[in-house]
Design an enzyme around this catalytic site. Sequence first.
Site, mmCIF file in Angstrom:
data_model
loop_
_atom_site.group_PDB
_atom_site.id
_atom_site.type_symbol
_atom_site.label_atom_id
_atom_site.label_comp_id
_atom_site.label_asym_id
_atom_site.label_seq_id
_atom_site.Cartn_x
_atom_site.Cartn_y
_atom_site.Cartn_z
ATOM 1 N N ASP A 50 56.332 72.887 13.759
ATOM 2 C CA ASP A 50 55.825 72.537 15.093
ATOM 3 C C ASP A 50 56.853 71.671 15.837
ATOM 4 O OD1 ASP A 50 55.487 70.158 13.749
ATOM 5 O OD2 ASP A 50 53.382 69.857 14.320
ATOM 6 N N SER A 51 57.955 71.349 15.151
ATOM 7 C CA SER A 51 59.087 70.696 15.828
ATOM 8 C C SER A 51 59.608 71.586 16.954
ATOM 9 C CB SER A 51 60.211 70.405 14.824
ATOM 10 O OG SER A 51 60.517 71.558 14.069
ATOM 11 N N ASP A 64 53.733 76.339 10.294
ATOM 12 C CA ASP A 64 53.327 74.928 10.359
ATOM 13 C C ASP A 64 52.058 74.820 11.201
ATOM 14 O OD1 ASP A 64 53.615 72.266 9.846
ATOM 15 O OD2 ASP A 64 55.267 71.931 11.259
ATOM 16 N N LYS A 117 51.820 75.153 6.247
ATOM 17 C CA LYS A 117 52.023 73.729 5.924
ATOM 18 C C LYS A 117 51.031 72.903 6.734
ATOM 19 C CE LYS A 117 55.697 71.241 7.534
ATOM 20 N NZ LYS A 117 55.039 70.160 8.291
ATOM 21 N N GLU A 149 49.936 68.796 7.681
ATOM 22 C CA GLU A 149 50.225 67.364 7.577
ATOM 23 C C GLU A 149 48.990 66.616 7.074
ATOM 24 O OE1 GLU A 149 51.930 65.611 11.111
ATOM 25 O OE2 GLU A 149 53.403 67.221 11.294
ATOM 26 N N GLU A 161 58.213 63.220 3.824
ATOM 27 C CA GLU A 161 59.104 62.857 4.937
ATOM 28 C C GLU A 161 59.227 61.338 5.054
ATOM 29 O OE1 GLU A 161 58.289 64.852 8.656
ATOM 30 O OE2 GLU A 161 59.732 63.605 9.748
HETATM 31 O O1 KIV Z 1 58.029 70.746 12.109
HETATM 32 C C1 KIV Z 1 58.988 70.493 11.372
HETATM 33 O O2 KIV Z 1 60.137 70.852 11.661
HETATM 34 C C2 KIV Z 1 58.724 69.722 10.158
HETATM 35 C C3 KIV Z 1 59.885 69.040 9.462
HETATM 36 C C4 KIV Z 1 59.397 68.122 8.429
HETATM 37 C C5 KIV Z 1 60.890 69.945 8.877
HETATM 38 O O3 KIV Z 1 57.624 69.629 9.756
#
Ligand code: KIV
Length: 277
Positions: free
Chosen positions: A42-43, A81, A111, A113, A180
Amino acid sequence: MKTSDFIKAKKKGRLLTMLTAYDAPTAEILASAGIDMILVGDSVGMVLLGYPSTTQVTMDEMIHHAKAVHRGAPEAFIIGDMPYEAVNQGVSKALKSAQRFISEAGCAAVKIEWSDSCLEITRALLKNKIPVMGHLGLTPQTAQKNGGFRVQAKSAEDAFTLLKRAQEWESLGIFSLLLECVPVNVASKVTKKLKIPVMGIGAGADCDGQVLVFHDIVGLFNKFQPKFVKRYANASVLLRKAVDRYASEVRRGAFPSNAQSFHMDKEEARAFNRRLV
Ligand code: KIV
């Protein structure tokens, strides 16, 4: 690669590689380099879409980018993500979003968080056979709420809490954990205590593998550079030079040359000219 292969890789001590990609050509580069896991992070919100943080990214935007990554690297192990929008509206919305990553975008896993609801969401996803990577330590989606973007688990108490959360998450059946911005010794202990591979970003060299943002390592994101980033190229300087040369050649009439031009058969050209008079 299957999720079980990553667990075997840890047992064999082979260090794993992971990078972000948001588009087909980048995914193609990563796949050709044999990168083990491609994260559609999500970056993308901050790196490509110009949002002030990652929390503005929508699920539709994530799917758009994940599909492009899959087109560029159809054989790769791609992780979608879960954006803030997908995880803060209850378990059933999270499950639907994760299913979209798998069925619409060809991802192999998602993924998530750490948050108050992440374990409940993880249970629902695993029940539906969606492999999950957990993300602990600095979690950008909730960083503002939790004291800002800073190194996590610096006290013994916080480090112990992080380890307990990691173990609880592992016991649910996640296939990997991303850590992280945590001190090296904390990441090292967590890595040793878990059976699943631990991927580090700003977590030192003792993790089972490393992950970074592609645009950071090639110098394409210049707004800020976290301490944990190592730059392997300065692509924005290279690209700027190319654009400068293009603009200069256009302005002085040097581009396009004959090499980039198309020509009519001489007879046809003469006939065309005759019709114009
Ligand atoms: O969104 C992202 O790029 C991440 C980083 C930790 C790689 O979650």
